[in-house]
Design a protein around this motif. Sequence first.
Motif, PDB file in Angstrom:
ATOM      1  N   GLN A  99       1.475 -41.017 -10.241  1.00  0.00           N
ATOM      2  CA  GLN A  99       1.298 -42.328 -10.888  1.00  0.00           C
ATOM      3  C   GLN A  99       0.849 -42.157 -12.339  1.00  0.00           C
ATOM      4  O   GLN A  99       0.579 -43.147 -13.014  1.00  0.00           O
ATOM      5  CB  GLN A  99       0.255 -43.147 -10.128  1.00  0.00           C
ATOM      6  CG  GLN A  99       0.597 -43.372  -8.669  1.00  0.00           C
ATOM      7  CD  GLN A  99       0.346 -44.808  -8.260  1.00  0.00           C
ATOM      8  OE1 GLN A  99       1.179 -45.679  -8.501  1.00  0.00           O
ATOM      9  NE2 GLN A  99      -0.785 -45.060  -7.645  1.00  0.00           N
ATOM     10  N   ASP A 100       0.710 -40.910 -12.800  1.00  0.00           N
ATOM     11  CA  ASP A 100       0.337 -40.664 -14.198  1.00  0.00           C
ATOM     12  C   ASP A 100       1.599 -40.599 -15.048  1.00  0.00           C
ATOM     13  O   ASP A 100       2.653 -40.167 -14.566  1.00  0.00           O
ATOM     14  CB  ASP A 100      -0.401 -39.326 -14.330  1.00  0.00           C
ATOM     15  CG  ASP A 100      -1.864 -39.424 -13.899  1.00  0.00           C
ATOM     16  OD1 ASP A 100      -2.235 -40.437 -13.285  1.00  0.00           O
ATOM     17  OD2 ASP A 100      -2.619 -38.472 -14.182  1.00  0.00           O
ATOM     18  N   SER A 101       1.480 -41.005 -16.293  1.00  0.00           N
ATOM     19  CA  SER A 101       2.584 -40.869 -17.238  1.00  0.00           C
ATOM     20  C   SER A 101       2.056 -40.232 -18.518  1.00  0.00           C
ATOM     21  O   SER A 101       0.914 -40.494 -18.911  1.00  0.00           O
ATOM     22  CB  SER A 101       3.161 -42.233 -17.633  1.00  0.00           C
ATOM     23  OG  SER A 101       3.606 -42.936 -16.504  1.00  0.00           O
ATOM     24  N   ALA A 146      -1.161 -42.490 -19.371  1.00  0.00           N
ATOM     25  CA  ALA A 146      -1.544 -43.625 -18.531  1.00  0.00           C
ATOM     26  C   ALA A 146      -1.756 -43.101 -17.120  1.00  0.00           C
ATOM     27  O   ALA A 146      -1.047 -42.202 -16.676  1.00  0.00           O
ATOM     28  CB  ALA A 146      -0.451 -44.691 -18.542  1.00  0.00           C
ATOM     29  N   ASP A 147      -2.745 -43.662 -16.442  1.00  0.00           N
ATOM     30  CA  ASP A 147      -3.094 -43.219 -15.087  1.00  0.00           C
ATOM     31  C   ASP A 147      -3.119 -44.476 -14.209  1.00  0.00           C
ATOM     32  O   ASP A 147      -4.062 -45.266 -14.258  1.00  0.00           O
ATOM     33  CB  ASP A 147      -4.468 -42.534 -15.145  1.00  0.00           C
ATOM     34  CG  ASP A 147      -4.968 -42.084 -13.781  1.00  0.00           C
ATOM     35  OD1 ASP A 147      -4.339 -42.438 -12.754  1.00  0.00           O
ATOM     36  OD2 ASP A 147      -5.984 -41.380 -13.737  1.00  0.00           O
ATOM     37  N   GLY A 148      -2.041 -44.658 -13.436  1.00  0.00           N
ATOM     38  CA  GLY A 148      -1.925 -45.867 -12.638  1.00  0.00           C
ATOM     39  C   GLY A 148      -2.661 -45.746 -11.314  1.00  0.00           C
ATOM     40  O   GLY A 148      -2.853 -44.657 -10.790  1.00  0.00           O
ATOM     41  N   SER A 184      -5.458 -37.549 -18.677  1.00  0.00           N
ATOM     42  CA  SER A 184      -5.991 -38.400 -17.609  1.00  0.00           C
ATOM     43  C   SER A 184      -7.154 -37.668 -16.947  1.00  0.00           C
ATOM     44  O   SER A 184      -7.400 -36.484 -17.218  1.00  0.00           O
ATOM     45  CB  SER A 184      -4.896 -38.718 -16.592  1.00  0.00           C
ATOM     46  OG  SER A 184      -4.473 -37.528 -15.958  1.00  0.00           O
ATOM     47  N   ASP A 185      -7.852 -38.374 -16.047  1.00  0.00           N
ATOM     48  CA  ASP A 185      -9.015 -37.746 -15.403  1.00  0.00           C
ATOM     49  C   ASP A 185      -8.611 -36.625 -14.449  1.00  0.00           C
ATOM     50  O   ASP A 185      -9.464 -35.856 -14.018  1.00  0.00           O
ATOM     51  CB  ASP A 185      -9.880 -38.797 -14.686  1.00  0.00           C
ATOM     52  CG  ASP A 185      -9.190 -39.443 -13.496  1.00  0.00           C
ATOM     53  OD1 ASP A 185      -7.942 -39.399 -13.427  1.00  0.00           O
ATOM     54  OD2 ASP A 185      -9.897 -40.011 -12.638  1.00  0.00           O
ATOM     55  N   GLY A 186      -7.317 -36.521 -14.147  1.00  0.00           N
ATOM     56  CA  GLY A 186      -6.844 -35.386 -13.346  1.00  0.00           C
ATOM     57  C   GLY A 186      -7.080 -34.054 -14.055  1.00  0.00           C
ATOM     58  O   GLY A 186      -7.144 -33.002 -13.412  1.00  0.00           O
ATOM     59  N   LEU A 187      -7.252 -34.107 -15.381  1.00  0.00           N
ATOM     60  CA  LEU A 187      -7.661 -32.897 -16.114  1.00  0.00           C
ATOM     61  C   LEU A 187      -9.168 -32.926 -16.385  1.00  0.00           C
ATOM     62  O   LEU A 187      -9.893 -32.014 -15.988  1.00  0.00           O
ATOM     63  CB  LEU A 187      -6.902 -32.782 -17.448  1.00  0.00           C
ATOM     64  CG  LEU A 187      -7.294 -31.545 -18.277  1.00  0.00           C
ATOM     65  CD1 LEU A 187      -6.750 -30.267 -17.638  1.00  0.00           C
ATOM     66  CD2 LEU A 187      -6.791 -31.659 -19.717  1.00  0.00           C
ATOM     67  N   PRO A 228      -6.557 -31.977  -7.327  1.00  0.00           N
ATOM     68  CA  PRO A 228      -6.803 -33.092  -6.417  1.00  0.00           C
ATOM     69  C   PRO A 228      -6.174 -34.416  -6.876  1.00  0.00           C
ATOM     70  O   PRO A 228      -6.073 -35.339  -6.090  1.00  0.00           O
ATOM     71  CB  PRO A 228      -8.334 -33.214  -6.430  1.00  0.00           C
ATOM     72  CG  PRO A 228      -8.752 -32.658  -7.748  1.00  0.00           C
ATOM     73  CD  PRO A 228      -7.778 -31.563  -8.058  1.00  0.00           C
ATOM     74  N   ASP A 229      -5.773 -34.497  -8.136  1.00  0.00           N
ATOM     75  CA  ASP A 229      -5.301 -35.778  -8.686  1.00  0.00           C
ATOM     76  C   ASP A 229      -4.053 -35.499  -9.521  1.00  0.00           C
ATOM     77  O   ASP A 229      -3.787 -34.357  -9.893  1.00  0.00           O
ATOM     78  CB  ASP A 229      -6.414 -36.361  -9.579  1.00  0.00           C
ATOM     79  CG  ASP A 229      -6.199 -37.831  -9.930  1.00  0.00           C
ATOM     80  OD1 ASP A 229      -5.200 -38.424  -9.467  1.00  0.00           O
ATOM     81  OD2 ASP A 229      -7.037 -38.369 -10.665  1.00  0.00           O
ATOM     82  N   ASN A 230      -3.306 -36.548  -9.811  1.00  0.00           N
ATOM     83  CA  ASN A 230      -2.204 -36.436 -10.766  1.00  0.00           C
ATOM     84  C   ASN A 230      -2.800 -36.047 -12.128  1.00  0.00           C
ATOM     85  O   ASN A 230      -3.940 -36.385 -12.424  1.00  0.00           O
ATOM     86  CB  ASN A 230      -1.483 -37.773 -10.947  1.00  0.00           C
ATOM     87  CG  ASN A 230      -0.949 -38.374  -9.651  1.00  0.00           C
ATOM     88  OD1 ASN A 230      -0.859 -39.576  -9.519  1.00  0.00           O
ATOM     89  ND2 ASN A 230      -0.588 -37.543  -8.680  1.00  0.00           N
ATOM     90  N   VAL A 231      -2.015 -35.371 -12.935  1.00  0.00           N
ATOM     91  CA  VAL A 231      -2.489 -34.957 -14.265  1.00  0.00           C
ATOM     92  C   VAL A 231      -1.482 -35.411 -15.312  1.00  0.00           C
ATOM     93  O   VAL A 231      -0.269 -35.290 -15.108  1.00  0.00           O
ATOM     94  CB  VAL A 231      -2.574 -33.418 -14.403  1.00  0.00           C
ATOM     95  CG1 VAL A 231      -3.416 -33.037 -15.621  1.00  0.00           C
ATOM     96  CG2 VAL A 231      -3.118 -32.768 -13.160  1.00  0.00           C
TER      97      VAL A 231
HETATM   98 MG    MG Z   1      -6.393 -40.045 -12.124  1.00  0.00          MG
END
Ligand code: MG
Length: 364
Positions: free
Chosen positions: A140-142, A153-155, A311-314, A350-353
């Motif tokens: 969901q990240d772009s 963007a982090d949806g 994004s917070d994935g990083l 753990p998250d999209n980046v």
């Molecule tokens: Mg995120």
Amino acid sequence: MGSLTIGEFARASRLSPKALRLYDDLGLLPPARVDPASGYRFYDPDQLEHARLVAWLRRIGMPLARIREVCGLAPGAAAAAVRAYWAEVEADTAARRDLAAFLIDHLSQTGKEPAIMSNASLAIRYASLSDPGRVRESNQDSAYAGSRLLAVADGYGDRGGPAGAAAIEALKRLETGALPAGEILNALEEAVRRAADDLMEAAEAAETAETPEAPESGTTLTAMLLTGSQLALVHIGDSRAYLLRDGELFQITHDHTLVQSMVDDGRLTPEEAASHPQRSLLLKALAFPSGVAPDLRLHDARPGDRYLLCSDGLSAVVPGPEVQRVISATADPGQAVRELVALANAAGGPDNVACVVADVVAQG
Ligand code: MG
């Protein structure tokens, strides 16, 4: 003590009779009894505590509709609601402080020789990369980088991914226009508002279908647009922009999260915030039904500066010193984004980046 007239109750509660009548009309604080013949209002002394709570909440500027909600809650939940309200006020104040600083700067410069030649020809060398990570099934990240626009963007929620992509698309339309620096912030804000309107329409369309209680969808957005010798920044949510200048990495955005507001208040340390169970709870995002008030700012672009958007994935997964090491030591932006995503995945992914690295270079 028997019942109190509106005048006596006003004096005891420090609310004016006029306010008491308004609160009665709004159902916020109805009198215990209204004389059917005279229409006079009478209050019980045990309503004083409720009245004082209303007065205190008014004094911190809480809107009446929200006061009604707080008054209906048990004390613990009411405390949490006041805390959340105050965190929003402080995030809003911080955003307006930034905008005021920009305006002071902008107006002070107007009519003077610009410190940096406005026709200075600057360009950016850039790379972007987005990755689902190791745990999530979808991404969901772009991330986007072009010759003038950088964006992540982090949806979240069902429609979060498309919302993030659509918000970036809305900004891309500004990439081709030649807007003066003075108008660029308005144009960015307008593009973000349009993206929010589109999201609202999509939400309304979905709600008329079979899911009336669909959880809220939204997206963070952190983007920079190069115009002349300046970079306009638009930011909402907890994605981040960093500036690497003279070997130091500075975070130039402020997270719109509950934990960040608690850090700002001194109620949490940054270390406690990093492992807080509600660390991803956003105070602001590009979302429906929440309002949209992005932070907006202009930065002087200097040759040699490097920007990182992520994004917070990083940022929530890879320690700051590791990010700084890669950003400082990897000359090629494409290699830098690949290494940063690899670090997030090596830490469990753990998250999209999403990340963007861009260097400001003099064109010549
Ligand atoms: Mg995120």
